[in-house]
Design a protein around this motif. Structure first.
Motif, PDB file in Angstrom:
ATOM      1  N   PRO A  10       0.812  -1.219   0.000  1.00  0.00           N
ATOM      2  CA  PRO A  10       0.000   0.000   0.000  1.00  0.00           C
ATOM      3  C   PRO A  10       0.845   1.269   0.000  1.00  0.00           C
ATOM      4  O   PRO A  10       1.825   1.369   0.744  1.00  0.00           O
ATOM      5  N   LEU A  62       0.182   4.175   1.151  1.00  0.00           N
ATOM      6  CA  LEU A  62       0.169   4.860   2.440  1.00  0.00           C
ATOM      7  C   LEU A  62       1.176   4.243   3.407  1.00  0.00           C
ATOM      8  O   LEU A  62       1.885   4.948   4.127  1.00  0.00           O
ATOM      9  N   ASP A  63       1.269   2.922   3.424  1.00  0.00           N
ATOM     10  CA  ASP A  63       2.242   2.258   4.300  1.00  0.00           C
ATOM     11  C   ASP A  63       3.659   2.654   3.907  1.00  0.00           C
ATOM     12  O   ASP A  63       4.520   2.874   4.765  1.00  0.00           O
ATOM     13  N   THR A 114      -0.445   7.978   9.321  1.00  0.00           N
ATOM     14  CA  THR A 114      -0.737   8.659   8.057  1.00  0.00           C
ATOM     15  C   THR A 114      -1.055  10.140   8.230  1.00  0.00           C
ATOM     16  O   THR A 114      -0.856  10.924   7.306  1.00  0.00           O
ATOM     17  N   GLN A 149     -11.538   3.943   3.972  1.00  0.00           N
ATOM     18  CA  GLN A 149     -11.275   4.183   5.392  1.00  0.00           C
ATOM     19  C   GLN A 149     -10.398   5.413   5.624  1.00  0.00           C
ATOM     20  O   GLN A 149     -10.572   6.146   6.581  1.00  0.00           O
ATOM     21  N   TYR A 150      -9.397   5.633   4.730  1.00  0.00           N
ATOM     22  CA  TYR A 150      -8.419   6.689   4.961  1.00  0.00           C
ATOM     23  C   TYR A 150      -8.426   7.803   3.923  1.00  0.00           C
ATOM     24  O   TYR A 150      -8.047   8.929   4.209  1.00  0.00           O
ATOM     25  N   SER A 151      -8.833   7.513   2.715  1.00  0.00           N
ATOM     26  CA  SER A 151      -8.533   8.387   1.583  1.00  0.00           C
ATOM     27  C   SER A 151      -9.195   9.751   1.633  1.00  0.00           C
ATOM     28  O   SER A 151      -8.704  10.691   1.011  1.00  0.00           O
ATOM     29  N   GLU A 166      -5.762   4.856  -0.989  1.00  0.00           N
ATOM     30  CA  GLU A 166      -5.740   3.547  -0.338  1.00  0.00           C
ATOM     31  C   GLU A 166      -6.077   2.403  -1.296  1.00  0.00           C
ATOM     32  O   GLU A 166      -5.936   1.239  -0.937  1.00  0.00           O
ATOM     33  N   SER A 217      -1.382   0.447  -4.701  1.00  0.00           N
ATOM     34  CA  SER A 217      -0.314  -0.330  -4.077  1.00  0.00           C
ATOM     35  C   SER A 217       0.917  -0.318  -4.978  1.00  0.00           C
ATOM     36  O   SER A 217       0.813  -0.474  -6.197  1.00  0.00           O
TER      37      SER A 217
END
Length: 842
Positions: A235, A237-238, A249, A321-323, A342, A345
């Motif tokens: 991902p 973000l990771d 994040t 969830q995050y975007s 999110e 990848s």
């Protein structure tokens, strides 16, 4: 070659010399190596070379990384009849090679590439060409085909007889052998590309989890048969959290993220579409809007503005969830195409080319260390994975590659005897020797010296105590420092150059009363010990530039936090060398069959390129030369800047030291086999011009040797595979060149990992040194390195040349070259006359 011959052949084109014979000295040892025997079943055929031109539908050359291989794979699939059923090897750019000829000398193909996007769950929406999303009203899943049309033109260039390889093995060398080897290299690279390997020059990296080591900041060390760095897949973000070393994040710096992510390849879920990042959206996902065109409704042209977040959540029914609060990923080239971050990848095996931090470098070095048996196991597995027997191009030309390591015979040369203080003789054991209880061969006194400290909460007087005690043990007279200067706390947040200026002002003020008392003209000391805050301190460059270029003061920087007697014993070796001393010398210097007959100079040359990521930074060329004949331990250096990434030294035409009847030796580093002729006909020509300038009747004799570090050859003991080869191991047969003069040498003891030999190529030998004498000389030159008491892996003159070049590169700052282009490599500032003849690079 005598003097008259050397003069008459001054302008002829030179080629590397043939092997005069093999070495016989040393104890024989059975070895195996990661060279695999190649059998040539058919040597009567030809490789045919064709140029490849790929055009878009509008006639413009096709662009895009990897597009060529995709198009040529399509040609291989659908145009077999036109190719006479033959396979080909394609280099990914402009060249194609085939075993046997095509039906015609020019072929013209049309290739259509289809890109498929899926419509799902009754929502037939996708990005249209204008960068907006389009929506249809259908209820079933549907495929939309996007096509691109290309024209491919293949033209005959030439043909290369495969027999030149067999001829070379029999001693009949042809220039075309390089072209045939290049073709085989393209075949193997294409074979690796088919397996989705990362290809870096001559190295292939497989996507295998056991090959990866996390070295921090979202970077993996990728270890196959060599080592490189790649981005951590997964991902996006990771990756950003790891890359910026932040807690979560919400702490991501998006301006940094924008720079890091550009051009990286991603997979977008759930469609599994692969694309390349072109940037980030201007607004966060919940605010970034686009025009949504409604299809299948009453008003087919109606457009409404929606946010990327609402589209994916409400229209695509996806849970994000995050975007919402983060920028979107943009994959559009001419017009924007946004996706929530999110859903993206990073793909595996994406090379990381930026400069590594110190902790990353240490982790990478640690991860690369493999003991011999572990290395052999990995090489065996890699050989099985490659499955060369399945490669159709190799089958076509009758090439088969053995599956077992090649057995070779090596020889272990005896370590040279060394002389230390009071004429005492020392015999190294296992590539190292001990100076405990022994005096240095040439100890120097440290009288007028000072300590400056950029460290906070540190007692510099402790350093002085250790310094004096270590000096006493080694026969070095160390008087108390004339002063100790600690940096004023008010300057610790200032720019590095200002901090250096201020602490030297403090030093000057402290020394003025001493100057007045002693009536000395010189204010500054002869030597300064500088305590830096850490190893990568940005004070280092400005400090060295100020002391070595402007003031002419020898100095030593200390950054270690672990200060003990062992550390200072090692430190004093460097300081003693910088002040003109030696810890040991070779016993053979006065009776060497090679060096003692006539005055001889040994040159070492290297080119240091800018750090990874500094593409326009000029390269630094360095030449070191031995001094005080017949000594092989004293050297001085000269450095020059030149065009970025240029490997051949451009400014060797400078007057050289000495006059009269002299022999000259030259050992060169960092040159590939394709540049050997340039060394002989460009670099060597410049040296001859310099000799002629000094004295038109002076025709010295030369021996020129190239040292290569960047190769993949490893040696293993046949009987004790868990141990490294012993120091002094040399191999000059079987896996060496069948015609030219080369050998492998491993003079050092490898305490961690697997020993890497140095590959030496002798291009010219006018002096007339036998194979045994030359190998013993090269072996001995690994024992005169004054920074430690052990043999090093490469000859000392080359290591010194590398140190001098890298030291000059460190001294430079971006402001020195801010107004220069790659083609305008500026002159380096000259070293001060007080230090220019010293071993400042130690």
């Amino acid at each position: 070659m005598d003097s008259s011959a050397s003069g008459s052949d001054h302008n002829r084109e030179r080629t590397p010399m043939s092997r005069p014979g093999f070495g016989v000295k040393g104890n024989k040892i059975s070895l195996c190596t990661n060279h695999f025997r190649v059998e040539l079943a058919d040597s009567a055929g030809y490789f045919f070379h064709y140029s490849v031109s790929i055009y878009n539908k509008d006639g413009r050359p096709a662009e895009g990384k990897g597009i060529g291989r995709t198009i040529m794979d399509k040609i291989r699939e659908i145009y077999k009849f036109d190719l006479d059923g033959k396979d080909f090897a394609y280099d990914g750019e402009k060249s194609l090679f085939m075993w046997g000829a095509l039906p015609r000398k020019e072929l013209d193909f049309t290739v259509v590439l289809d890109k498929i996007s899926l419509k799902s769950n009754g929502d037939n929406s996708s990005f249209n060409g204008s960068g907006s999303l389009t929506q249809g009203g259908g209820k079933r899943q549907k495929c939309v085909f996007q096509t691109r049309t290309f024209r491919v033109v293949m033209k005959y260039v030439g043909k290369y007889p495969f027999s030149v390889i067999s001829d070379m093995l029999r001693g009949r060398h042809s220039e075309k052998v390089h072209e045939v080897i290049k073709v085989l290299d393209v075949v193997l690279r294409q074979h690796a590309a088919k397996k989705s390997c990362l290809i870096v020059k001559q190295s292939f990296y497989h996507d295998d989890p056991k090959n990866f080591t996390d070295i921090g900041k979202g970077v993996f060390g990728c270890k196959d048969m060599s080592l490189t760095t790649v981005l951590k897949p997964g991902p996006v973000l990771d990756f950003l959290v790891a890359n910026q070393n932040v807690k979560n994040t919400s702490c991501i710096d998006w301006s940094k993220a924008r720079r890091v992510l550009k051009n990286l390849k991603i997979k977008i879920f759930p469609s599994n579409r692969e694309s390349r990042i072109t940037g980030l959206s201007e607004y966060i996902c919940k605010k970034q809007r686009f025009l949504l065109r409604n299809r299948g409704l009453k008003n087919d042209n109606q457009e409404v503005q929606v946010t990327v977040y609402d589209y994916f959540v409400k229209h695509k029914k996806m849970h994000l969830q995050y975007s919402g609060d983060f920028p979107c990923i943009n994959i559009g080239k001419t017009k924007s195409k946004f996706y929530p971050i999110e859903l993206c990848s990073l793909l595996p095996l994406q090379r990381y080319t930026k400069e590594l931090s110190l902790p990353q470098r240490l982790m990478l070095i640690e991860s690369s260390r493999q003991r011999p048996l572990e290395k052999m196991t990995m090489l065996t597995e890699a050989r099985k994975t490659n499955k060369y027997a399945t490669e159709t191009m190799l089958q076509s030309c009758g090439v088969s590659i053995a599956s077992t390591f090649t057995q070779v015979e090596g020889r272990v040369l005896a370590a040279p005897k060394l002389i230390v203080g009071r004429g005492e003789e020392v015999v190294p054991r296992a590539g190292c020797w001990n100076l405990n209880g022994k005096m240095l061969a040439e100890p120097m006194s440290v009288h007028s010296w000072a300590v400056v400290s950029f460290r906070s909460s540190f007692d510099p007087s402790m350093v002085c105590t250790y310094f004096a005690k270590s000096g006493e043990m080694m026969g070095i007279s160390v008087k108390p420092p004339i002063c100790i200067i600690e940096e004023n706390k008010s300057y610790r947040q200032a720019p590095p150059a200002i901090r250096v200026e201020k602490i030297l002002e403090q030093l000057d003020l402290k020394l003025k009363p001493l100057k007045a008392q002693s009536n000395k003209k010189k204010t500054l000391p002869d030597f300064i010990l500088c305590l830096l805050p850490n190893k990568n301190s940005d004070i280092y460059g400005p400090w060295k530039r100020k002391t070595l270029i402007e003031l002419g003061i020898s100095n030593q920087c200390i950054s270690s936090s672990k200060l003990d007697m062992q550390y200072f014993t090692s430190l004093l070796l460097k300081i003693n060398a910088k002040l003109g001393g030696l810890h040991s010398r070779l016993a053979i210097e006065w009776n060497s069959p090679v060096l003692s007959k006539k005055p001889t100079i040994i040159f070492g040359m290297d080119v240091c390129h800018g750090s990874t990521g500094l593409h326009d930074f000029p390269s630094i060329a360095s030449v070191v030369s031995s001094r005080c004949w017949p000594s092989m331990s004293h050297y001085r250096a000269s450095v020059r800047s030149q065009s970025s990434k240029a490997e051949i030294i451009e400014s060797l035409f400078k007057p050289m030291p000495g006059n009269g009847d002299k022999d000259e030796g030259m050992i060169r580093d960092g040159v590939s086999e394709g540049q050997f002729k340039q060394v002989l006909n460009v670099e060597f020509h410049q040296i001859l011009e310099a000799c002629k300038l000094l004295d038109s009747d002076w025709h010295p004799k030369f021996t020129i040797i190239i040292a290569q570090k960047r190769h993949h050859t490893k040696f293993f003991q046949s009987r004790q595979q868990h141990q490294n080869v012993p120091p002094g191991t040399v191999v000059d047969s079987k896996i060496c060149h069948p015609h030219y003069y080369d050998f492998y040498m491993c003079p050092h003891a490898a305490y961690a990992g697997t020993a890497r030999p140095i590959h030496y190529h002798v291009l010219l030998d006018e002096i007339g040194i036998s194979s045994d004498e030359l190998q013993e000389l090269v072996h001995s030159l690994s024992y005169v390195y004054q920074k430690c008491t052990k043999a090093i892996s490469i000859v000392t003159p080359i290591r010194y040349a590398h140190l001098a070049a890298s030291k000059a590169s460190q001294i430079l700052t971006s402001e020195v070259f801010s107004n220069h282009t790659e083609a305008q490599a500026p002159e380096l500032p000259k070293l001060h006359k007080e230090v220019c003849e010293s071993m400042f690079f130690c």
